[in-house]
Write a protein that holds these residues in place. Structure first.
Motif, PDB file in Angstrom:
ATOM      1  N   ALA A   1       0.833  -1.204   0.000  1.00  0.00           N
ATOM      2  CA  ALA A   1       0.000   0.000   0.000  1.00  0.00           C
ATOM      3  C   ALA A   1       0.869   1.256   0.000  1.00  0.00           C
ATOM      4  O   ALA A   1       0.623   2.203  -0.755  1.00  0.00           O
ATOM      5  CB  ALA A   1      -0.926  -0.008   1.216  1.00  0.00           C
ATOM      6  N   ALA A   2       1.894   1.254   0.844  1.00  0.00           N
ATOM      7  CA  ALA A   2       2.789   2.417   0.927  1.00  0.00           C
ATOM      8  C   ALA A   2       3.516   2.639  -0.392  1.00  0.00           C
ATOM      9  O   ALA A   2       3.697   3.783  -0.842  1.00  0.00           O
ATOM     10  CB  ALA A   2       3.800   2.218   2.060  1.00  0.00           C
ATOM     11  N   GLN A   3       3.902   1.548  -1.042  1.00  0.00           N
ATOM     12  CA  GLN A   3       4.627   1.654  -2.311  1.00  0.00           C
ATOM     13  C   GLN A   3       3.729   2.242  -3.405  1.00  0.00           C
ATOM     14  O   GLN A   3       4.161   3.094  -4.193  1.00  0.00           O
ATOM     15  CB  GLN A   3       5.125   0.259  -2.711  1.00  0.00           C
ATOM     16  CG  GLN A   3       6.063   0.266  -3.901  1.00  0.00           C
ATOM     17  CD  GLN A   3       6.616  -1.131  -4.168  1.00  0.00           C
ATOM     18  OE1 GLN A   3       5.857  -2.095  -4.302  1.00  0.00           O
ATOM     19  NE2 GLN A   3       7.929  -1.248  -4.228  1.00  0.00           N
ATOM     20  N   PHE A   4       2.473   1.815  -3.452  1.00  0.00           N
ATOM     21  CA  PHE A   4       1.544   2.344  -4.454  1.00  0.00           C
ATOM     22  C   PHE A   4       1.250   3.826  -4.187  1.00  0.00           C
ATOM     23  O   PHE A   4       1.232   4.641  -5.114  1.00  0.00           O
ATOM     24  CB  PHE A   4       0.246   1.539  -4.463  1.00  0.00           C
ATOM     25  CG  PHE A   4      -0.740   2.008  -5.506  1.00  0.00           C
ATOM     26  CD1 PHE A   4      -0.565   1.687  -6.849  1.00  0.00           C
ATOM     27  CD2 PHE A   4      -1.843   2.774  -5.154  1.00  0.00           C
ATOM     28  CE1 PHE A   4      -1.470   2.116  -7.819  1.00  0.00           C
ATOM     29  CE2 PHE A   4      -2.743   3.217  -6.109  1.00  0.00           C
ATOM     30  CZ  PHE A   4      -2.559   2.887  -7.450  1.00  0.00           C
ATOM     31  N   ALA A   5       1.034   4.175  -2.919  1.00  0.00           N
ATOM     32  CA  ALA A   5       0.776   5.569  -2.564  1.00  0.00           C
ATOM     33  C   ALA A   5       1.962   6.449  -2.961  1.00  0.00           C
ATOM     34  O   ALA A   5       1.786   7.545  -3.504  1.00  0.00           O
ATOM     35  CB  ALA A   5       0.485   5.687  -1.066  1.00  0.00           C
ATOM     36  N   ALA A   6       3.158   5.957  -2.720  1.00  0.00           N
ATOM     37  CA  ALA A   6       4.360   6.716  -3.084  1.00  0.00           C
ATOM     38  C   ALA A   6       4.456   6.875  -4.607  1.00  0.00           C
ATOM     39  O   ALA A   6       4.854   7.928  -5.117  1.00  0.00           O
ATOM     40  CB  ALA A   6       5.606   6.023  -2.544  1.00  0.00           C
ATOM     41  N   TYR A   7       4.053   5.827  -5.336  1.00  0.00           N
ATOM     42  CA  TYR A   7       4.099   5.882  -6.800  1.00  0.00           C
ATOM     43  C   TYR A   7       3.215   7.017  -7.340  1.00  0.00           C
ATOM     44  O   TYR A   7       3.567   7.677  -8.324  1.00  0.00           O
ATOM     45  CB  TYR A   7       3.647   4.544  -7.394  1.00  0.00           C
ATOM     46  CG  TYR A   7       3.462   4.607  -8.897  1.00  0.00           C
ATOM     47  CD1 TYR A   7       4.562   4.614  -9.758  1.00  0.00           C
ATOM     48  CD2 TYR A   7       2.180   4.682  -9.461  1.00  0.00           C
ATOM     49  CE1 TYR A   7       4.388   4.702 -11.133  1.00  0.00           C
ATOM     50  CE2 TYR A   7       2.005   4.764 -10.837  1.00  0.00           C
ATOM     51  CZ  TYR A   7       3.112   4.780 -11.670  1.00  0.00           C
ATOM     52  OH  TYR A   7       2.938   4.873 -13.021  1.00  0.00           O
ATOM     53  N   LEU A   8       2.063   7.255  -6.706  1.00  0.00           N
ATOM     54  CA  LEU A   8       1.138   8.278  -7.203  1.00  0.00           C
ATOM     55  C   LEU A   8       1.724   9.691  -7.124  1.00  0.00           C
ATOM     56  O   LEU A   8       1.224  10.612  -7.765  1.00  0.00           O
ATOM     57  CB  LEU A   8      -0.195   8.215  -6.444  1.00  0.00           C
ATOM     58  CG  LEU A   8      -0.997   6.923  -6.631  1.00  0.00           C
ATOM     59  CD1 LEU A   8      -2.318   7.005  -5.884  1.00  0.00           C
ATOM     60  CD2 LEU A   8      -1.235   6.604  -8.107  1.00  0.00           C
ATOM     61  N   LEU A   9       2.803   9.843  -6.372  1.00  0.00           N
ATOM     62  CA  LEU A   9       3.479  11.151  -6.268  1.00  0.00           C
ATOM     63  C   LEU A   9       4.686  11.253  -7.203  1.00  0.00           C
ATOM     64  O   LEU A   9       5.309  12.305  -7.283  1.00  0.00           O
ATOM     65  CB  LEU A   9       3.914  11.394  -4.822  1.00  0.00           C
ATOM     66  CG  LEU A   9       2.762  11.714  -3.864  1.00  0.00           C
ATOM     67  CD1 LEU A   9       3.177  11.447  -2.428  1.00  0.00           C
ATOM     68  CD2 LEU A   9       2.292  13.146  -4.032  1.00  0.00           C
ATOM     69  N   THR A  10       5.005  10.172  -7.915  1.00  0.00           N
ATOM     70  CA  THR A  10       6.170  10.207  -8.819  1.00  0.00           C
ATOM     71  C   THR A  10       5.845  11.029 -10.070  1.00  0.00           C
ATOM     72  O   THR A  10       4.672  11.180 -10.432  1.00  0.00           O
ATOM     73  CB  THR A  10       6.588   8.794  -9.256  1.00  0.00           C
ATOM     74  OG1 THR A  10       5.512   8.214 -10.025  1.00  0.00           O
ATOM     75  CG2 THR A  10       6.911   7.911  -8.061  1.00  0.00           C
TER      76      THR A  10
END
Length: 257
Positions: free
Chosen positions: A233-242
């Motif tokens: 979940a944290a990895q996907f959330a971080a991806y949305l800010l890339t």
């Protein structure tokens, strides 16, 4: 009880990453999630709806792992109420409110407030509390009061809450709710996100997308949170800010955080 999925587990065909998101994110987030799946080999399962209703479903125990809301309050409420179950929310995209108008109104920014107040014009909105789009519409009404005393009471009384609640009318399969409501004659003027308005105009080119005049403009800040201790979940959330994901949102009309 749902267990958090690690990136590796998801990649091996375990349960997909469950993402709950505001309906206005449907097109952009679907494309961003597809890109993520291709890049990371992690399947996602996207559930869209009114942010307030989604938050209530999560509070009642639905196993969302990521929550992307059209405001910051609903993610903040999850974060504050659930101890350490959810991460501190992050602002990840911005939007604005526009008016979608039938061509007969000849609407423009300069006369938008007069049209909103005109008793002959059916004014459509979403539902406050259940859907941030409705809350932003009422923010517009409060700004209108500063321009025309009495405007808030008039708009509050006459606005038709046509979307965003469990009781809202549902369009037939394959039709967008705004296109359907306007085609059915339920609204002449609809206050919605600019991204939604632009998407509707692709289906109904005759529709006018009207920018709010500066005195009525409302900015929508979208908040994002993920389950604490859930690496996927944290990895996907971080991806949305890339930059890659932000480029997708930008193409659909969203602003950078």
């Amino acid at each position: 009880m749902a267990h958090a999925q690690s990136p590796a587990a998801s990649a091996e065909g375990a349960a997909p990453l469950r993402v709950y998101a505001a309906g206005s994110l449907r097109e952009a987030l679907t494309e961003a999630a597809r890109a993520y799946e291709t890049r990371m080999g992690v399947k996602t399962q996207l559930t869209f709806g009114a942010s307030g209703l989604l938050r209530e479903r999560i509070e009642k125990g639905e196993p969302a792992q990521v929550f992307a809301s059209a405001d910051t309050q609903h993610p903040q409420r999850l974060y504050a109420a659930a101890g350490s179950a959810w991460a501190q929310p992050t602002l990840f995209v911005r939007n604005q409110l526009c008016a979608l108008a039938v061509p007969q109104l000849n609407a423009d920014s300069g006369k938008l407030l007069d049209l909103m107040l005109d008793p002959a014009v059916k004014l459509g909105t979403s539902t406050p509390k259940a859907d941030p789009s409705g809350d932003y519409a009422w923010e517009v009404f409060r700004k209108a009061e500063a321009l025309k005393p009495g405007a808030y009471a008039a708009l509050d009384a006459r606005a038709l809450k046509l979307t965003g609640s469990p009781e809202a009318p549902q369009p037939p399969a394959g039709r967008s709710v705004y296109e359907w409501l306007i085609s059915e004659g339920r609204a002449d003027l609809f206050l919605t996100y600019c991204t939604n308005a632009v998407a509707v105009r692709k289906e109904l080119p005759r529709m006018n997308v009207v920018q709010m005049p500066p005195a009525l403009q409302v900015s929508a800040a979208y908040g994002l949170t993920a389950r604490s201790g859930d690496a996927a979940a944290a990895q996907f959330a971080a991806y949305l800010l890339t930059p890659e994901a932000q480029d997708v949102f930008r193409r659909f009309g969203f602003g950078a955080p």
